[in-house]
Design a protein around this motif. Sequence first.
Motif, PDB file in Angstrom:
ATOM      1  N   THR A 116       0.644  -0.732   0.142  1.00  0.00           N
ATOM      2  CA  THR A 116      -0.358  -0.341   0.060  1.00  0.00           C
ATOM      3  C   THR A 116       0.802   0.992  -0.092  1.00  0.00           C
ATOM      4  N   VAL A 118       1.688   4.815  -0.499  1.00  0.00           N
ATOM      5  CA  VAL A 118       1.536   6.075   0.296  1.00  0.00           C
ATOM      6  C   VAL A 118       1.888   7.342  -0.779  1.00  0.00           C
ATOM      7  N   THR A 122      -1.023  10.492   1.604  1.00  0.00           N
ATOM      8  CA  THR A 122      -2.193   9.873   0.745  1.00  0.00           C
ATOM      9  C   THR A 122      -2.346   8.500   0.787  1.00  0.00           C
ATOM     10  N   PRO A 123      -2.664   7.303   1.307  1.00  0.00           N
ATOM     11  CA  PRO A 123      -2.805   6.211   0.925  1.00  0.00           C
ATOM     12  C   PRO A 123      -3.293   5.998  -0.606  1.00  0.00           C
ATOM     13  N   ASP A 124      -2.380   5.028  -0.761  1.00  0.00           N
ATOM     14  CA  ASP A 124      -3.030   4.498  -2.439  1.00  0.00           C
ATOM     15  C   ASP A 124      -3.514   3.408  -2.751  1.00  0.00           C
ATOM     16  N   VAL A 151      -3.360  -1.782   5.912  1.00  0.00           N
ATOM     17  CA  VAL A 151      -3.850  -0.916   4.780  1.00  0.00           C
ATOM     18  C   VAL A 151      -4.558  -0.151   6.007  1.00  0.00           C
ATOM     19  N   PRO A 152      -5.088   1.306   5.480  1.00  0.00           N
ATOM     20  CA  PRO A 152      -6.363   2.118   7.105  1.00  0.00           C
ATOM     21  C   PRO A 152      -7.408   1.580   6.982  1.00  0.00           C
ATOM     22  N   THR A 155     -10.319  -0.871   5.826  1.00  0.00           N
ATOM     23  CA  THR A 155     -10.378  -0.797   4.048  1.00  0.00           C
ATOM     24  C   THR A 155     -10.813  -2.309   3.603  1.00  0.00           C
ATOM     25  N   TYR A 294       4.874   5.240   7.254  1.00  0.00           N
ATOM     26  CA  TYR A 294       4.051   5.679   6.086  1.00  0.00           C
ATOM     27  C   TYR A 294       2.975   5.357   6.743  1.00  0.00           C
ATOM     28  N   TYR A 295       3.208   4.528   7.859  1.00  0.00           N
ATOM     29  CA  TYR A 295       1.719   3.597   9.123  1.00  0.00           C
ATOM     30  C   TYR A 295       0.912   4.922   8.966  1.00  0.00           C
ATOM     31  N   TYR A 297       0.614   8.229   7.811  1.00  0.00           N
ATOM     32  CA  TYR A 297      -0.904   8.223   6.812  1.00  0.00           C
ATOM     33  C   TYR A 297      -2.200   8.105   6.932  1.00  0.00           C
ATOM     34  N   PHE A 298      -1.609   6.260   7.523  1.00  0.00           N
ATOM     35  CA  PHE A 298      -3.303   5.889   7.098  1.00  0.00           C
ATOM     36  C   PHE A 298      -4.016   6.060   7.894  1.00  0.00           C
TER      37      PHE A 298
END
Length: 462
Positions: A116, A118, A122-124, A151-152, A155, A294-295, A297-298
Amino acid sequence: MHTRTSDRYSLYESSLESTDQRSALRNGDVPVAVYGLGKMGLPLAAVFAEVTGNTTGADIDPSVVESVNSGTCPVDGEPGLPEAIETTVEDGSLSAVSDPTAAATDAAIHVIIVPTLVEDGTPDLATLRAVAESIGRGLSPGDLVCVESTVPPRTCRDVVVPVLERESELELGEFGVAFCPERTSSGRALKDIRGAYPKVVGGVDDESTRAASVLYDEVSNNEIHAVADATTAECVKVFEGVYRDVNIALANELATMADELGTDVIEAIETANTQPYCDIHRPGPGVGGHCIPYYPYFLIEPFETETPLLRTARDVNDSMPAFTVRKLREALAENGRTVDDASVVVLGVAYRPGVEETRESPGLAIAELLDERGIDVAAVDPIVELEQYPVAEIALDELPEHDFDAVVLATDHDEFESLPWSAFEDVVVVDGRDALSDRVDGHPVYTIGVGDPVSDDSNYSS
């Protein structure tokens, strides 16, 4: 609606007893497909192949598929993985395809482990959606879809289930979905997958949780920790990473106070941690890798609730490469030189020792900051090829032949332990990992987080 052409057993809403389901898994009667054969996915596919004897790996990269089918491991740095791939391919337990829908059509269990990304905070989820669409086109009643990708939260319920229902023309209840997060570190993937930690599972319904628990109880030697639902399981994985990011940010912020405090902040942290309710991590020149940066931002981006602590922690950790460069400049000035006229070598651009991964690497960030100032900067890393980066590469054994003004230790690879520091002349050292105090002799050293035990107004020792 798609119907599997061959007669296969299922775990979800199965008429088989639990013991019979386990036997069917071990006998290869419940075919498994693993989607994504990268650094985490290929070890997972190998373990599933060992357990079930009937696993297909799907990856859109033809070179990966070709490598696996030839019994060759395309992933480096994972002990035991080349042997596992060779064995499972040779005995027919593992094969690979480049068409995810073809893999889905033949499988009863679908395991998603794609990254996943970012982008700009923004998570993509585009890759996850694409895989879910491919699975949906091959989904059959009784199938179980397990998401291991981080994942956020929400999801599985808000993204995966609707995509599967749309593509398969089935409804939830005719198939199951569970979130079963990977808890794996690069360099020890097989060990972690086989049971280094409890395996967390959470389904979108009770039957999904039960079926996933049966599956992973066969795969893992550790306990299965079933939680209330898939969203809870998603939160577990994200919270693990967020905790570390915030904790490291605390350690880094404390480390920036070492000069003013005139004390060894790392010693203070280690001593504070002897109290059982305290567990402060170690400071450093930044936080890298494909997970921790990155996490947060989830949680920050997809939800309306304000998360000022998470944002601040990201800002603190992102600021550490610049802090390191600032301390380098001060260390050079303390020794009568300026950074603009200096030549600098950065030791380590992998984000952590022994792992060939450079995403969000503090070493690269430091080198890029120096390069932006027009400073002559080079880098040494025993496991990372540096051709793709805007930094001169020097072989480790050739390092003493070069005349540098400063050395920055960003990643403490084992290979750096044998560096002949006596061969360097008039070099200033910035130690980002508190690893050089017993190695460097006769050179001024600034260690992030370590105060000068002699002087109240200086944080340099030689």
